[in-house]
Design a protein around this motif. Sequence first.
Motif, PDB file in Angstrom:
ATOM      1  N   TYR A  26      31.991  37.792  24.068  1.00  0.00           N
ATOM      2  CA  TYR A  26      30.894  37.787  25.030  1.00  0.00           C
ATOM      3  C   TYR A  26      30.298  36.397  25.226  1.00  0.00           C
ATOM      4  N   GLU A  27      30.314  35.580  24.199  1.00  0.00           N
ATOM      5  CA  GLU A  27      29.894  34.184  24.377  1.00  0.00           C
ATOM      6  C   GLU A  27      30.834  33.473  25.350  1.00  0.00           C
ATOM      7  N   GLU A  28      32.143  33.695  25.186  1.00  0.00           N
ATOM      8  CA  GLU A  28      33.125  33.068  26.066  1.00  0.00           C
ATOM      9  C   GLU A  28      33.021  33.613  27.491  1.00  0.00           C
ATOM     10  N   ALA A  32      32.340  31.726  31.055  1.00  0.00           N
ATOM     11  CA  ALA A  32      33.381  31.782  32.082  1.00  0.00           C
ATOM     12  C   ALA A  32      32.932  32.446  33.386  1.00  0.00           C
ATOM     13  N   LEU A  33      32.003  33.385  33.309  1.00  0.00           N
ATOM     14  CA  LEU A  33      31.635  34.185  34.480  1.00  0.00           C
ATOM     15  C   LEU A  33      30.184  33.920  34.879  1.00  0.00           C
ATOM     16  N   HIS A  72      38.794  40.734  33.501  1.00  0.00           N
ATOM     17  CA  HIS A  72      38.910  39.340  33.078  1.00  0.00           C
ATOM     18  C   HIS A  72      39.795  39.277  31.826  1.00  0.00           C
ATOM     19  N   PRO A  73      40.674  38.299  31.741  1.00  0.00           N
ATOM     20  CA  PRO A  73      41.599  38.209  30.601  1.00  0.00           C
ATOM     21  C   PRO A  73      40.919  38.227  29.223  1.00  0.00           C
ATOM     22  N   LEU A  74      39.756  37.608  29.087  1.00  0.00           N
ATOM     23  CA  LEU A  74      39.056  37.637  27.797  1.00  0.00           C
ATOM     24  C   LEU A  74      38.639  39.065  27.425  1.00  0.00           C
TER      25      LEU A  74
END
Length: 95
Positions: A26-28, A32-33, A72-74
Amino acid sequence: MYHYVLLKFAPGTDLDAAEARVRKTYEELDEALTFLNEPKVYRCCIERDSNADIMARVRLDDESCLQPYLTHPLHVQMAQSFKDMLIGRTSFDHQ
């Protein structure tokens, strides 16, 4: 809109590692979004069969952002990494 996901893991799952993975993802995603805001991750403090182990909440700009977030890939990578550990997953969305 707010999106919640509640995760119930199989007995014996390393919940510390699962929580760390959710938090990191969730940090990433927050980085990213641009439409994802205020990610929060909670760990249940009482072990009961009916309780989820981990809950995550995010605020999305609007309903049209849900699908891009989910695909999303993450997010997909995190979900795939948990698929054999989860015994339950519930989501909830509201304005």
